[in-house]
Every structure is written in structure tokens, then in C-alpha cells.
Design an enzyme around this catalytic site. Structure first.
Site, short mmCIF file in Angstrom:
data_model
loop_
_atom_site.label_atom_id
_atom_site.label_comp_id
_atom_site.label_asym_id
_atom_site.label_seq_id
_atom_site.Cartn_x
_atom_site.Cartn_y
_atom_site.Cartn_z
N PRO A 11 0.69 -1.17 -0.14
CA PRO A 11 0.11 0.00 -0.02
C PRO A 11 0.96 1.19 -0.07
O PRO A 11 2.01 1.36 0.83
CB PRO A 11 -0.85 -0.13 1.40
CG PRO A 11 -0.77 -1.50 1.84
CD PRO A 11 0.65 -2.12 1.07
N ALA A 12 0.45 2.19 -1.06
CA ALA A 12 1.40 3.55 -0.86
C ALA A 12 1.44 4.19 0.23
O ALA A 12 2.29 5.00 0.50
CB ALA A 12 0.94 4.00 -2.17
N GLY A 14 1.42 4.51 4.24
CA GLY A 14 1.61 3.85 5.42
C GLY A 14 1.77 4.61 6.57
O GLY A 14 1.66 5.85 6.71
N LEU A 15 1.79 3.95 7.80
CA LEU A 15 1.83 4.88 9.04
C LEU A 15 3.41 4.82 9.41
O LEU A 15 3.58 3.90 9.80
CB LEU A 15 0.90 4.10 10.15
CG LEU A 15 0.94 4.90 11.85
CD1 LEU A 15 0.10 6.18 11.51
CD2 LEU A 15 0.57 3.95 12.73
N GLY A 16 3.83 6.19 9.69
CA GLY A 16 5.20 6.40 9.95
C GLY A 16 5.11 6.35 11.59
O GLY A 16 4.19 6.64 12.09
N ASP A 41 5.49 1.50 9.13
CA ASP A 41 6.83 1.68 8.87
C ASP A 41 7.61 1.86 10.16
O ASP A 41 7.14 2.51 11.20
CB ASP A 41 7.25 2.80 8.12
CG ASP A 41 8.68 3.22 7.97
OD1 ASP A 41 9.18 2.55 6.92
OD2 ASP A 41 9.37 3.96 8.65
N TYR A 46 13.81 3.59 16.52
CA TYR A 46 12.50 4.64 16.92
C TYR A 46 12.16 3.92 18.52
O TYR A 46 11.36 4.76 19.18
CB TYR A 46 11.26 4.35 16.21
CG TYR A 46 11.76 4.59 14.78
CD1 TYR A 46 12.71 5.37 14.49
CD2 TYR A 46 10.90 4.59 13.76
CE1 TYR A 46 13.08 5.81 13.10
CE2 TYR A 46 11.06 4.62 12.32
CZ TYR A 46 12.31 5.47 12.16
OH TYR A 46 12.47 5.70 10.90
N LYS A 75 14.00 -1.49 9.65
CA LYS A 75 15.29 -1.13 9.27
C LYS A 75 16.48 -1.72 10.10
O LYS A 75 16.31 -1.99 11.19
CB LYS A 75 15.44 0.31 9.30
CG LYS A 75 14.16 0.92 8.62
CD LYS A 75 14.08 2.49 8.33
CE LYS A 75 12.76 2.97 7.95
NZ LYS A 75 11.99 3.34 8.91
N HIS A 108 19.29 1.37 7.56
CA HIS A 108 18.67 2.76 7.86
C HIS A 108 19.53 3.87 7.23
O HIS A 108 18.94 4.90 6.96
CB HIS A 108 18.65 2.48 9.54
CG HIS A 108 17.41 3.64 9.84
ND1 HIS A 108 16.76 3.45 10.99
CD2 HIS A 108 17.14 4.94 9.16
CE1 HIS A 108 16.02 4.31 10.92
NE2 HIS A 108 15.92 5.34 10.34
#
Ligand code: A2P
Length: 314
Positions: A11-12, A14-16, A41, A46, A75, A108
Site C-alpha cells: 500500500p502506497a 503507510g503509518l510512520g 513503517d 525508534y 530497518k 537505515h
């Protein structure tokens, strides 16, 4: 939808999750999946993959989604660039995310750090690309595909030069490059290069990432979300500025990962997929390019250190 070489589709939108607080990200991911997001993502740096994993696993257990219907990207952090360190780092991410494969695994940064260093404090924390060439790291990435721990592999924060080297030397070509991209930093040359090479392009910081820590902010930063042109287009379409920024990325056939931990904005951002900007609006936005990064990458540069800013982005 973005189609990969083996016909898998991503899907183009995404949720960051960069900067998503631990205490909020579980709810954010659950809400996003309930709304209809099918692409999350992530990255170990993070610091919130366990909370994301809990949300994913609950959504699967509650029958809201099946694993195969969700696209999960993560990543490889910079301290695990030696070939033998790649799989253990990926296994830790899979354990935290409570899944047994990734859809997409990215290097990354084109930067190496000593083991267990998260953010470099001095040149002593860093390892040069002569010592651990990206080609070596890529071999570890390829073995992750061969072991079925990830379906696809790619890179993040790579410029043309680093990307070209990998494309030439690799057995499995990098399939995607995730980089900063928004109307103030449109990356037209890199986008063109990626298109020529069949490398998908994913835009991070599409809303200008204004929740970055102060240490990553610069003086006189222009605010994308307050841009007058973006506001005027938003007003004429009865949309919000954030929706116009997201629609702009999607209109260029790039994927995009706006971050939010707020239910209303997560929904608002998802609805941006319904906006199709016209030629005139795209032209107005193309004139906003200032060649201006928000994330400079200068935190990797130390006197006598192995990295120079121009080489990182080259
Ligand atoms: P919040 O998480 O409170 O919604 P980027 O995706 O470029 O990194 O930007 C993320 C920043 O943009 C966060 O501060 C996020 O705040 C904010 N944001 C996300 N969606 C919207 C929106 N629809 N309108 C305004 N700000 C938003």
C-alpha cells in the site's frame, strides 16, 4: 499500490512511527489498522517496536487482519552493518514486532557505528565505509531474503552514488529507497534516478516532521504545514494542509509514511488518498521546492570523523 518485482504489492500509504511515543504508539497502530491502514513503517532505533508488535499481534489475534494483509517495514541500525550482525539484528526486530517475517527490510543509513552505539557522540563511535563497505552489509541483507526473514530489501537515506554502487554489486538489487521528501525538498533528480533503475521511492517526513527533538532542528526552518500555497489548495478542496501534502506524494506515485499518534489525524491522513491533485495544483506545488532538508544528517559528521556531509548524500 506499489508493485514489486515478484508482483507483491505494498500500500502506497503507510503509518510512520518515528517519534511516536511508546505510551501512544500501541493505540495509534491499533487505530490505524482498524481504520484501514495496511502498511506500518518501523525501525529499532525508534525505540517502540515492542509496543507496535503488541498492537499488530492483537489485531491478528482478534481477527481484524491476517498477517499476509499487512505490510511491515523495519530497518537495520547502523551498529549492525557487519555481515554477521545483520541476521541477529533482524531477529531481534522480528521478536519485538511479534512477527516471523518482514515485508521490507532497509539499511537505515549509509553510516556505520560501533556495536551498541545508538547515536554517535564522537568520531570514536564511528566506523568508516572503507572498514565495513555497504556491499558487505548488503550480503547480510541478501541472506535475510534467502532465509525468508524478509520478503524484500532496500535502503534508506541513500543518495545516487551509494545506491549505484549497491545496484552494481548486488545479487538481489535494492528494491526501494526511503528518503526525506516533501514540497520543500522534492528530490527530483534522485526520484528520476530511482525510476530509471526500477527502485521504488518512499517519502519520509512528508509533513515536515515538526515534532523532531530540538537538537535536530535548525534556525529559520520554514513550516510546510503553514505554507500559503498548500493552504490555498487545501481551502479550495475543503481539505487540510496535511492531506494536500500526502496527496502530493501519492500523485507522484511515491509511497508516503506520515506519522501521527492522534486518532483524528491518523484518520484525516488516511482520507488523503481520496484526493487527486490536478495538473495546475501539481505545478503550483512543484514551484515550492527550496532544496531544503529538515533532517540534515550533520549529526554523523565530526572533526576527524570518517563521514562528510557531501559524501553521505552524494
Ligand atoms: P501528531 O502525531 O500529534 O499527529 P512527519 O510525518 O512529517 O514526520 O510529521 C509528523 C508530525 O506531524 C507530528 O508532529 C504529527 O503530530 C503531525 N501531524 C500528523 N498528521 C497531521 C495532520 N493531519 N495535521 C497536522 N499535523 C499532523
Amino acid at each position: 499500490m506499489i508493485k514489486f518485482r515478484n508482483k507483491d504489492t505494498m500500500p502506497a500509504m503507510g503509518l510512520g512511527t518515528w517519534k511516536s511515543e511508546k505510551s501512544l504508539v500501541y493505540k495509534a497502530v491499533k487505530t490505524a489498522i482498524e481504520i484501514g491502514y495496511r502498511h506500518i513503517d518501523c525501525a529499532p532505533i525508534y525505540g517502540n517496536e515492542k509496543e507496535i508488535g503488541q498492537a499488530i499481534s492483537e489485531c491478528i489475534n482478534e481477527g481484524i487482519i491476517e498477517r499476509k494483509d499487512l505490510w511491515v517495514t523495519s530497518k537495520l541500525w547502523n551498529d549492525s552493518h557487519r555481515e554477521e550482525d545483520v541476521i541477529p539484528a533482524l531477529e531481534q526486530t522480528l521478536e519485538d514486532l511479534e512477527i516471523d517475517y518482514l515485508d521490507l527490510f532497509l539499511i537505515h543509513w549509509p553510516i556505520s557505528l560501533k556495536k551498541d552505539v545508538y547515536l554517535a557522540k564522537s568520531a570514536d563511535d564511528m566506523i568508516s565505509l572503507d572498514e565495513i563497505p555497504l556491499e558487505e552489509t548488503w550480503k547480510g541483507m541478501e541472506s535475510a531474503v534467502n532465509k525468508n526473514l524478509t520478503k524484500h530489501i532496500g535502503v534508506s537515506n541513500f543518495g545516487k552514488s551509494n545506491l549505484s554502487k549497491l545496484i552494481k554489486s548486488s545479487k538481489i538489487k535494492p528494491e526501494l529507497n526511503q528518503v526525506e521528501c516533501h514540497p520543500y525538498f522534492q528530490q527530483n533528480q534522485l526520484l528520476e534516478f530511482c525510476r530509471e533503475e526500477g527502485v521504488h521511492f518512499m517519502a519520509y517526513a512528508p509533513l515536515g516532521s515538526s515534532d523532531r527533538p530540538e537538537s535536530l532542528k535548525n534556525e529559520d526552518e520554514p513550516s510546510l504545514l503553514e505554507d500559503e500555497v498548500i493552504h490555498s489548495i487545501a481551502k479550495s478542496r475543503n481539505a487540510t494542509p496535511a492531506q494536500i501534502l500526502i496527496a502530493w506524494s501519492l500523485s507522484r506515485s511515491t509511497s508516503v509514511i506520515p506519522k501521527s499518534t492522534n486518532e483524528k489525524r491518523i484518520k484525516e491522513n488516511f482520507m488523503a488518498q481520496q484526493i487527486e491533485l490536478d495538473k495546475k495544483e501539481m505545478e503550483m506545488i512543484s514551484e515550492l521546492d527550496k532544496g531544503r532538508r529538515y533532517l540534515l544528517g550533520d549529526f554523523w559528521v565530526f572533526e576527524n570523523g570518517p563521514y562528510k556531509l557531501k559524501d553521505i548524500w552524494a
